[in-house]
Design a protein around this motif. Structure first.
Motif, PDB file in Angstrom:
ATOM      1  N   TRP A 313     -51.839 -20.868 -71.948  1.00 12.48           N
ATOM      2  CA  TRP A 313     -52.348 -19.561 -72.375  1.00 12.48           C
ATOM      3  C   TRP A 313     -52.589 -19.589 -73.885  1.00 12.48           C
ATOM      4  CZ3 TRP A 313     -48.936 -14.971 -73.944  1.00 12.48           C
ATOM      5  CH2 TRP A 313     -49.730 -13.872 -74.298  1.00 12.48           C
ATOM      6  N   VAL A 314     -53.778 -19.190 -74.285  1.00 13.51           N
ATOM      7  CA  VAL A 314     -54.159 -19.185 -75.700  1.00 13.51           C
ATOM      8  C   VAL A 314     -54.186 -17.744 -76.191  1.00 13.51           C
ATOM      9  CG1 VAL A 314     -55.937 -19.775 -77.388  1.00 13.51           C
ATOM     10  CG2 VAL A 314     -55.523 -21.289 -75.447  1.00 13.51           C
ATOM     11  N   GLU A 315     -53.409 -17.476 -77.241  1.00 11.96           N
ATOM     12  CA  GLU A 315     -53.281 -16.117 -77.770  1.00 11.96           C
ATOM     13  C   GLU A 315     -53.752 -16.105 -79.234  1.00 11.96           C
ATOM     14  OE1 GLU A 315     -49.793 -12.697 -78.425  1.00 11.96           O
ATOM     15  OE2 GLU A 315     -49.278 -14.707 -77.687  1.00 11.96           O
ATOM     16  N   ALA A 345     -44.593 -24.618 -77.856  1.00 13.16           N
ATOM     17  CA  ALA A 345     -45.866 -23.964 -78.153  1.00 13.16           C
ATOM     18  C   ALA A 345     -46.485 -24.586 -79.412  1.00 13.16           C
ATOM     19  CB  ALA A 345     -45.656 -22.472 -78.330  1.00 13.16           C
ATOM     20  N   ILE A 346     -47.774 -24.273 -79.613  1.00  6.90           N
ATOM     21  CA  ILE A 346     -48.520 -24.775 -80.774  1.00  6.90           C
ATOM     22  C   ILE A 346     -49.032 -23.586 -81.588  1.00  6.90           C
ATOM     23  CG2 ILE A 346     -50.699 -25.853 -81.476  1.00  6.90           C
ATOM     24  CD1 ILE A 346     -48.740 -27.931 -80.840  1.00  6.90           C
ATOM     25  N   LEU A 347     -48.820 -23.633 -82.905  1.00  8.81           N
ATOM     26  CA  LEU A 347     -49.386 -22.640 -83.808  1.00  8.81           C
ATOM     27  C   LEU A 347     -50.442 -23.332 -84.666  1.00  8.81           C
ATOM     28  CD1 LEU A 347     -49.374 -19.782 -85.110  1.00  8.81           C
ATOM     29  CD2 LEU A 347     -47.659 -20.658 -86.724  1.00  8.81           C
ATOM     30  N   SER A 372     -60.348 -26.473 -77.110  1.00  6.34           N
ATOM     31  CA  SER A 372     -59.915 -27.774 -77.624  1.00  6.34           C
ATOM     32  C   SER A 372     -58.395 -27.817 -77.779  1.00  6.34           C
ATOM     33  CB  SER A 372     -60.598 -28.069 -78.964  1.00  6.34           C
ATOM     34  OG  SER A 372     -60.217 -29.334 -79.458  1.00  6.34           O
ATOM     35  N   LEU A 373     -57.810 -26.744 -78.330  1.00  4.86           N
ATOM     36  CA  LEU A 373     -56.355 -26.686 -78.494  1.00  4.86           C
ATOM     37  C   LEU A 373     -55.651 -26.668 -77.137  1.00  4.86           C
ATOM     38  CD1 LEU A 373     -56.126 -24.061 -81.389  1.00  4.86           C
ATOM     39  CD2 LEU A 373     -55.492 -26.478 -81.549  1.00  4.86           C
ATOM     40  N   ARG A 374     -56.198 -25.921 -76.210  1.00  2.00           N
ATOM     41  CA  ARG A 374     -55.579 -25.844 -74.883  1.00  2.00           C
ATOM     42  C   ARG A 374     -55.594 -27.206 -74.195  1.00  2.00           C
ATOM     43  NH1 ARG A 374     -56.661 -26.148 -69.963  1.00  2.00           N
ATOM     44  NH2 ARG A 374     -58.858 -26.553 -70.388  1.00  2.00           N
ATOM     45  N   ARG A 375     -56.727 -27.909 -74.278  1.00  2.10           N
ATOM     46  CA  ARG A 375     -56.876 -29.175 -73.570  1.00  2.10           C
ATOM     47  C   ARG A 375     -55.988 -30.277 -74.146  1.00  2.10           C
ATOM     48  NH1 ARG A 375     -61.468 -31.502 -74.740  1.00  2.10           N
ATOM     49  NH2 ARG A 375     -62.428 -29.446 -74.941  1.00  2.10           N
ATOM     50  N   HIS A 376     -55.763 -30.225 -75.461  1.00  5.12           N
ATOM     51  CA  HIS A 376     -54.994 -31.289 -76.111  1.00  5.12           C
ATOM     52  C   HIS A 376     -53.578 -30.833 -76.505  1.00  5.12           C
ATOM     53  CE1 HIS A 376     -58.569 -33.850 -76.430  1.00  5.12           C
ATOM     54  NE2 HIS A 376     -59.230 -32.786 -76.840  1.00  5.12           N
ATOM     55  N   ARG A 377     -53.102 -29.721 -75.940  1.00  9.90           N
ATOM     56  CA  ARG A 377     -51.855 -29.104 -76.405  1.00  9.90           C
ATOM     57  C   ARG A 377     -50.634 -29.998 -76.224  1.00  9.90           C
ATOM     58  NH1 ARG A 377     -53.071 -27.095 -71.439  1.00  9.90           N
ATOM     59  NH2 ARG A 377     -51.397 -26.889 -69.874  1.00  9.90           N
ATOM     60  N   LEU A 384     -53.476 -34.163 -82.075  1.00  8.68           N
ATOM     61  CA  LEU A 384     -54.123 -32.898 -81.749  1.00  8.68           C
ATOM     62  C   LEU A 384     -55.078 -32.480 -82.868  1.00  8.68           C
ATOM     63  CD1 LEU A 384     -54.541 -30.312 -80.167  1.00  8.68           C
ATOM     64  CD2 LEU A 384     -52.370 -29.467 -81.060  1.00  8.68           C
ATOM     65  N   ALA A 385     -54.641 -32.586 -84.121  1.00  8.03           N
ATOM     66  CA  ALA A 385     -55.494 -32.216 -85.257  1.00  8.03           C
ATOM     67  C   ALA A 385     -56.745 -33.083 -85.301  1.00  8.03           C
ATOM     68  CB  ALA A 385     -54.710 -32.332 -86.560  1.00  8.03           C
ATOM     69  N   ASP A 386     -56.585 -34.387 -85.066  1.00  2.00           N
ATOM     70  CA  ASP A 386     -57.745 -35.286 -85.065  1.00  2.00           C
ATOM     71  C   ASP A 386     -58.720 -34.933 -83.949  1.00  2.00           C
ATOM     72  OD1 ASP A 386     -56.845 -36.720 -87.250  1.00  2.00           O
ATOM     73  OD2 ASP A 386     -55.821 -38.240 -86.038  1.00  2.00           O
ATOM     74  N   ALA A 387     -58.176 -34.609 -82.780  1.00  2.81           N
ATOM     75  CA  ALA A 387     -59.037 -34.266 -81.648  1.00  2.81           C
ATOM     76  C   ALA A 387     -59.830 -32.994 -81.923  1.00  2.81           C
ATOM     77  CB  ALA A 387     -58.190 -34.106 -80.387  1.00  2.81           C
ATOM     78  N   VAL A 388     -59.181 -32.000 -82.510  1.00  2.00           N
ATOM     79  CA  VAL A 388     -59.862 -30.735 -82.812  1.00  2.00           C
ATOM     80  C   VAL A 388     -61.000 -30.964 -83.816  1.00  2.00           C
ATOM     81  CG1 VAL A 388     -59.597 -28.489 -83.926  1.00  2.00           C
ATOM     82  CG2 VAL A 388     -57.914 -29.260 -82.253  1.00  2.00           C
ATOM     83  N   LEU A 389     -60.729 -31.710 -84.883  1.00  2.00           N
ATOM     84  CA  LEU A 389     -61.786 -31.970 -85.866  1.00  2.00           C
ATOM     85  C   LEU A 389     -62.935 -32.755 -85.249  1.00  2.00           C
ATOM     86  CD1 LEU A 389     -59.925 -32.854 -89.189  1.00  2.00           C
ATOM     87  CD2 LEU A 389     -60.798 -30.652 -88.415  1.00  2.00           C
TER      88      LEU A 389
END
Length: 409
Positions: A313-315, A345-347, A372-377, A384-389
């Protein structure tokens, strides 16, 4: 007219001025008819050959610098991705019909980049204005008045070249200072107790490798608590970096004594009113309490933090958003809201360069970030940071600055 029916090769050949296309290795890829006519060379004598193989400096004149100046200009275009207009240049061009005989020519060149899909320079456009006739007297004879004009123009050209070199050195020095400021002001990645964090910082294309975006992590007094913030100052380069440093330091200090993130932003807003260059600056700060599993947050005109729960869940933390730091002539108390989380969780906090694109609604970029955050959480924050960028930034780099901070809660 349908663009697909335009014969751009025919247009290129019909251009009224001298125009050539060169590869990043300075090899002729194509030349138009006017370039052939004015240079006295056939297309097959140029295409596929290096620029300075076709037009070398006059070996009989050790003071000849026209071609070296041209090479420096083209290298600047390759390095910066920006157009470079050159001062009037004197070139000694070998007579194509008489080997060893050199003709004195005066050209005013302009070099411009052609970008590929990845944002890199893949071609150089070399446009030349022939001005020899403005220097020479009619009939091929040089009058005393023309000699004076020629000498004056040549002197002015050398002065402009010297000025360009000084500006280049000043730019390099400014970049060194900006990088030193960035390293001093922005914290490296860190371990927050048992919680891992990752940070990423990407200046816009053409910037000095430093920008007005910033991030910060502060150990808060009382319990196992952490302050996580990002902000954005309008502009790029050393000036924006200086303002960034002031605001980041002020918020870092305020967070350590404030009762909550709203009060910390209240203090920062008052400070921003007296900082030149802080106009329209934005910031968002979150106070994470690991013991209570809560996040309190407040935003001054900034995009909302993202909380990704272990179940996917992404909030978006968007219930306490207020105008930018200097929006109110007399600062008023800012709103504050809260959220809860569970272990794992991830912030994520970020700046607009990560999600904003021209001619695209901001919600599209936010949805792309959330997915992107949900898929690589489940990945480590660094991965995770590299994947998002990788998934969100254009391959050649963004046109706006980007900061990203990810904390595993």
């Amino acid at each position: 007219m349908d663009e697909s029916v335009i014969d751009y090769r025919a247009v290129f050949q019909a251009l009224p001025g001298m125009v050539a296309l060169l590869t990043p290795e300075l090899v002729y890829a194509d030349v138009n008819e006017e370039f052939c006519r004015a240079s006295g060379r056939k297309r097959e004598q140029m295409v596929g050959r290096h620029l300075f193989e076709v037009f070398p400096d006059n070996p009989n004149d050790p003071t000849a610098t026209g071609m070296r100046n041209l090479e420096a200009s083209m290298q600047r275009v390759l390095d910066t991705g920006e157009r470079d207009g050159m001062a009037l240049q004197r070139y000694d061009v070998e007579d194509p019909t008489r080997a060893g005989h050199w003709q004195e020519r005066y050209w005013s060149p302009c070099n411009a980049p052609v970008f590929g899909p990845d944002g890199n320079v893949v071609m150089l456009v070399h446009r030349v204005e022939e001005v020899t006739e403005l220097i020479r007297a009619r009939g091929g004879r040089t009058t005393g008045r023309t000699r004076v004009l020629e000498a004056e123009l040549y002197t002015r050209a050398r002065e402009l070249q010297d000025l360009n070199e000084r500006l280049r050195l000043a730019h390099a020095r400014e970049r060194e200072v900006a990088l030193a400021l960035q390293e001093a002001m922005l914290p490296a990645r860190r371990q927050v107790g048992d919680h891992r964090a990752a940070v990423r910082y990407r200046p816009a294309l053409g910037a000095l490798n430093v920008c007005g975006d910033w991030y910060d992590m502060v150990d808060l007094v009382g319990g196992h608590r952490l302050g996580v913030s990002v902000g954005d100052v309008v502009g790029h380069g050393l000036a924006a970096a200086g303002v960034m440093g002031q605001l980041r330091s002020a918020l870092s200090a305020a967070s350590r004594v404030a009762e909550g993130p709203a009060q910390a932003l209240d203090v920062l807003g008052r400070y921003a009113h007296v900082v030149d260059g802080a106009e329209s600056a934005t910031a968002v700060t979150t106070f994470v309490d690991f013991d209570r599993h809560t996040i309190t947050y407040s935003s001054a005109g900034h995009l909302p933090p993202v909380l990704v729960h272990p179940d996917g869940w992404v909030e978006f933390l968007d219930q306490a958003t207020d105008p930018p730091l200097d929006a109110h002539p007399d600062p008023i108390p800012r709103p504050q809201a809260g959220a809860t989380f569970t272990d794992g969780a991830i912030l994520a906090l970020y700046t607009d360069g990560l999600v904003e694109r021209r001619r695209e609604d901001i919600d599209t970029g936010l949805a792309r970030l959330a997915e992107s955050l949900r898929r690589h959480r489940a990945e480590d924050p660094e991965a995770l940071a590299d994947a998002v960028l990788l998934e969100l930034l254009p391959p050649g780099g963004a046109t706006d600055d980007t900061a990203l901070i990810i904390v595993r809660l």
